[in-house]
Design a protein around this motif. Structure first.
Motif, short mmCIF file in Angstrom:
data_model
loop_
_atom_site.label_atom_id
_atom_site.label_comp_id
_atom_site.label_asym_id
_atom_site.label_seq_id
_atom_site.Cartn_x
_atom_site.Cartn_y
_atom_site.Cartn_z
N TYR A 11 -34.27 22.94 -37.81
CA TYR A 11 -34.04 21.62 -39.39
C TYR A 11 -35.48 22.43 -41.09
O TYR A 11 -34.31 22.20 -41.88
CB TYR A 11 -34.77 20.99 -38.91
CG TYR A 11 -34.55 19.46 -38.09
CD1 TYR A 11 -33.13 19.61 -38.36
CD2 TYR A 11 -35.18 19.33 -37.26
CE1 TYR A 11 -32.26 18.24 -38.01
CE2 TYR A 11 -34.64 18.57 -36.22
CZ TYR A 11 -32.53 18.51 -36.12
OH TYR A 11 -32.17 17.16 -35.84
N LEU A 52 -32.33 25.02 -42.27
CA LEU A 52 -31.10 23.36 -42.72
C LEU A 52 -31.48 22.94 -43.92
O LEU A 52 -30.70 22.66 -45.28
CB LEU A 52 -30.96 22.20 -41.68
CG LEU A 52 -29.42 21.76 -41.65
CD1 LEU A 52 -28.25 22.99 -42.03
CD2 LEU A 52 -29.68 20.60 -40.88
N ILE A 53 -33.12 22.19 -43.87
CA ILE A 53 -33.54 21.58 -45.49
C ILE A 53 -33.58 22.14 -46.37
O ILE A 53 -32.57 22.44 -47.75
CB ILE A 53 -35.06 21.04 -44.98
CG1 ILE A 53 -35.52 19.44 -44.09
CG2 ILE A 53 -36.06 20.98 -46.54
CD1 ILE A 53 -36.16 19.01 -43.48
N VAL A 105 -31.34 21.64 -49.71
CA VAL A 105 -32.24 21.18 -50.82
C VAL A 105 -31.53 22.74 -52.20
O VAL A 105 -31.30 22.06 -53.31
CB VAL A 105 -33.30 21.15 -51.51
CG1 VAL A 105 -34.40 22.10 -52.18
CG2 VAL A 105 -34.25 20.61 -49.87
N THR A 114 -39.43 24.44 -52.07
CA THR A 114 -39.18 23.93 -51.09
C THR A 114 -39.48 24.46 -49.63
O THR A 114 -39.94 23.90 -48.42
CB THR A 114 -37.66 23.56 -50.68
OG1 THR A 114 -37.35 23.59 -52.43
CG2 THR A 114 -37.55 22.44 -50.23
N ASN A 162 -44.95 21.03 -44.06
CA ASN A 162 -45.17 19.86 -43.09
C ASN A 162 -44.94 20.25 -41.46
O ASN A 162 -45.53 19.38 -40.92
CB ASN A 162 -43.57 19.25 -43.50
CG ASN A 162 -44.33 18.72 -45.03
OD1 ASN A 162 -44.85 17.70 -44.97
ND2 ASN A 162 -42.66 18.22 -45.57
N ARG A 183 -32.07 11.77 -39.48
CA ARG A 183 -32.79 12.59 -39.52
C ARG A 183 -32.93 13.15 -41.03
O ARG A 183 -33.29 14.00 -41.53
CB ARG A 183 -31.44 13.74 -38.57
CG ARG A 183 -32.23 14.23 -37.13
CD ARG A 183 -33.47 14.96 -36.29
NE ARG A 183 -34.81 14.26 -37.17
CZ ARG A 183 -35.47 14.79 -36.62
NH1 ARG A 183 -36.10 16.49 -36.95
NH2 ARG A 183 -36.82 14.27 -36.84
N ILE A 196 -34.98 14.83 -43.84
CA ILE A 196 -34.45 15.49 -44.82
C ILE A 196 -34.89 15.20 -45.85
O ILE A 196 -36.35 16.08 -46.80
CB ILE A 196 -33.69 16.51 -44.48
CG1 ILE A 196 -32.85 17.02 -43.07
CG2 ILE A 196 -33.12 16.76 -45.33
CD1 ILE A 196 -31.95 17.62 -42.84
N SER A 251 -38.86 14.80 -47.29
CA SER A 251 -39.44 15.66 -46.96
C SER A 251 -38.98 16.84 -48.34
O SER A 251 -39.55 17.74 -48.48
CB SER A 251 -39.11 16.56 -45.91
OG SER A 251 -38.13 16.83 -46.35
N VAL A 252 -38.31 16.75 -48.58
CA VAL A 252 -37.56 17.24 -50.63
C VAL A 252 -38.99 16.68 -51.25
O VAL A 252 -38.94 15.73 -51.45
CB VAL A 252 -36.57 17.27 -50.41
CG1 VAL A 252 -36.58 17.78 -51.79
CG2 VAL A 252 -34.95 17.65 -49.35
N PRO A 253 -39.18 18.31 -52.14
CA PRO A 253 -39.65 17.31 -53.42
C PRO A 253 -39.47 16.97 -54.27
O PRO A 253 -38.80 17.23 -55.21
CB PRO A 253 -41.00 19.29 -53.58
CG PRO A 253 -40.02 19.99 -52.71
CD PRO A 253 -39.71 19.29 -51.54
N LEU A 305 -36.56 17.25 -57.90
CA LEU A 305 -34.89 16.72 -57.74
C LEU A 305 -34.82 16.00 -59.06
O LEU A 305 -33.70 15.77 -59.51
CB LEU A 305 -35.00 16.23 -56.84
CG LEU A 305 -33.96 16.54 -55.61
CD1 LEU A 305 -33.64 15.73 -54.34
CD2 LEU A 305 -32.77 17.84 -55.90
#
Lengths: 320, 308
Positions: free
Chosen positions: A11, A14-15, A19, A296, A303, B141, B145, B148-150, B154
């Motif tokens: 994951y 993937l994130i 991003v 990121t 995390n 899910r 995601i 959890s992105v800063p 963005l």
């Protein structure tokens, strides 16, 4: 457990890819043509009028290809540690990020540790002395910490400790292993500003969960056994009341690194946040991409560590 | 169920007119709500502050002593005094008038952002809550995601991709805040769905849409309103942060964040230029948070018994 970690790592990757793709796309939507910026910022200004030169450059940088292909090319290079060159300053991005990253992570980590010590401590004190003066003071500070904009707190501190009292340097940052005394003096304000929000939220969370725990039967039993306050609080109540605080850690990390943009701008600290804001203001695309990716990755890894720690601390959590 | 009726009555301003279709079942409900809402002094303070800022924004043209955009180059960086209560900025514009007008931008950004993110988040949250477990876990899910992105990264990018300005900022902040609503609504739907009365009405042949409208939405409204109130504050703060960095609402618009940015250069000689607009932000964010807390006290069924 191993399965869980593998899945989480999947994951995480993937994130990071999602991003980066998002950022890549967004950057293409930013106003201004990177080639024109590149040409006008470097000493090639006399070539500016020549459209052929433009096309040549575009081709050289791969900017004439479709965006998905550009992304794949970029990502393939990144995996090998090559972030390309800044189109504004012309220097290698990887190199210029090196020390900046150390600075941002040092400050961020300090803020993280500080908030995890001070926040719960304030929360416990105000829970134990509920309704007393100290509780009111802590609640008041926590409210300010949550509602005051980061930059405003920073401005106030600079004004008070920098201009009025002359106690602390106004800006700059030196790494602790280079000059510890100076680093400490320069670091106090930025770290405090970054930590204030997390301190406030952990203090509030600890206070309310501590109050909840103190009402439990096993605490009454502990009192009934004749234990003194310190034993009841630290041996019995503390662990369970800190549980909800652990869930806040991920949010704290995002808050601290998000705060680094503002803090580094105000205190003129040569870190990742400052690099990002400068890059945004000067439309330095490759740098924006690189910094976003690195930040990121840092946040995602942090995390992941927090989630694993959470399972280790709370045995009730089962990783399926 | 009575919780929802109270909500419908009690959002004090006319912006929630839509919800007022139902009649009040008894004055006691209203009294109970008001008592619970105003029980804590700090909430009263927050409520008054929100009202004051709303009035300020509405009457900005009347209250403000000067035109917030009018430059007076003979009065550049004037010290606070009788003619300019908070002094003037580097272009000779009256600071107090700019702060007063800034409340409009702050509130507009807050309201629009909350509407954008709450509506996207609520719809997706309802879809997630009502879909089968596979689709649900897929949506959740993705939400994880997104959360959890800063978000500042963005926001910065989206805002500048959309050329800053109020619209760009609203979209940028709205798009980063909506996942929180998905979580809230999804959790709420899943817990409501377990209630016996849902199975009861399903066994009586009620359609899905009827169950959603009659049972689920009602239970979702209270926590949603609380969250929207608190998110007002968060959005206003996010806008201020972007504007302070020079990537949100740009000058000459009288946005509090960009006023702080401009004024920061004169911190040593004219500290009010950057401190006063920041204080305004803090007061407004604080006020919305307190009102949110008060609404939570008054609307949360779990707290109801304790408050009588």
């Amino acid at each position: 457990m191993v399965n869980y970690i593998i899945r989480r790592l999947f994951y995480a990757v993937l994130i990071v890819i999602c991003v980066s793709m998002l950022v890549f796309g967004l950057i293409r939507a930013l106003p201004g043509d990177p080639i024109e910026i590149l040409v006008s910022r470097t000493e090639l200004a006399d070539a500016q009028a020549d459209p052929e030169y433009f096309e040549e450059l575009r081709h050289e940088l791969g900017l004439d290809k479709p965006i998905p292909i550009q992304f794949v090319n970029w990502f393939a290079k990144v995996v090998q540690g090559d972030f390309g060159k800044s189109i504004i300053k012309g220097d290698d991005i990887m190199q210029s990020m090196g020390e900046r990253m150390v600075i941002t992570i040092t400050l961020g980590l300090t803020a993280f540790v500080v908030s995890n010590i001070i926040g719960p401590l304030l929360g416990i004190i105000s829970a134990i002395r509920r309704g007393k003066l100290i509780d009111n003071i802590v609640t008041f500070i926590a409210n300010i910490g949550i509602t005051a904009p980061t930059f405003w707190v920073a401005i106030l501190l600079v004004y008070l400790f920098g201009y009025v009292l002359h106690w602390l340097p106004l800006y700059g940052y030196t790494l602790p292993w280079k000059d510890f005394g100076l680093s400490l003096r320069q670091g106090i304000m930025p770290v405090f500003v970054m930590a204030l929000g997390p301190i406030a939220s952990t203090a509030r969370q600890t206070r309310s969960s501590m109050l909840e725990v103190l009402g439990e039967d096993y605490i009454r039993t502990a009192w009934a056994k004749g234990l003194n306050e310190r034993q009841v609080i630290f041996r019995h109540a503390l662990k369970n009341s800190l549980m909800p605080v652990v869930t806040l850690q991920g949010q704290m990390i995002r808050q601290i690194f998000g705060g680094s943009f503002i803090v580094e701008t105000i205190f003129v600290i040569p870190g990742m946040g400052k690099l990002m804001i400068d890059a945004m203001l000067s439309h330095d695309y490759p740098t924006i991409q690189a910094v976003t990716l690195i930040l990121t990755v840092v946040v995602v890894i942090a995390n992941l560590i927090v989630d694993l720690l959470y399972g280790w601390i709370d045995p009730r959590i089962q990783y399926e | 169920m009575d919780g929802t009726k109270i909500v419908r009555e009690q959002i004090p301003d006319d912006e929630f007119e839509v919800l007022e279709e139902e009649q009040l079942s008894g004055v006691n409900e209203l009294k109970r709500f008001v008592r619970a809402f105003f029980r804590r002094k700090i909430v009263v303070v927050g409520f008054i502050l929100v009202v004051v800022v709303l009035l300020t924004a509405a009457l900005a043209d009347v209250i403000a002593p000067y035109d917030p955009y009018e430059q007076d180059l003979y009065q550049v960086l004037a010290a606070p005094g009788p003619s300019h209560p908070l002094g003037t900025d580097a272009l000779g514009r009256d600071l107090l008038s700019r702060i007063i007008h800034g409340s409009r931008i702050a509130l507009a950004v807050g309201v629009c952002t909350v509407l954008v993110s709450a509506s996207i988040g609520t719809v997706i949250g309802l879809i997630a809550g009502f879909s089968d477990s596979r689709l649900n876990s897929l949506i959740m899910r993705i939400t994880d995601i997104l959360i959890s992105v800063p978000s500042l990264v963005l926001q910065l990018l989206i805002a500048s991709a959309l050329n800053s300005g109020v619209t760009g900022v609203v979209i940028a902040i709205g798009l980063t805040l909506f996942p929180a609503y998905i979580r809230l609504i999804n959790g709420q739907v899943l817990s409501v769905k377990q209630n016996d009365y849902i199975s009861a009405s399903r066994s009586m042949g009620a359609k899905k849409s009827r169950i959603i409208v009659r049972h689920v939405v009602r239970n979702v409204v209270s926590p949603l309103i609380v969250m929207m109130t608190i998110m007002m504050g968060m959005s206003i703060m996010a806008e201020a942060g972007l504007s302070f960095l020079g990537l949100g609402i740009l000058p000459p618009a009288a946005a509090w964040g960009s006023m702080c940015r401009d004024g920061y250069q004169y911190l040593m000689t004219r500290p009010l230029l950057s401190i006063a607009p920041g204080l305004a932000i803090m007061i407004l964010v604080f006020a919305f948070n307190m009102v949110g807390d008060g609404l939570r006290d008054a609307l949360d069924p779990k707290l109801r018994g304790a408050l009588k």
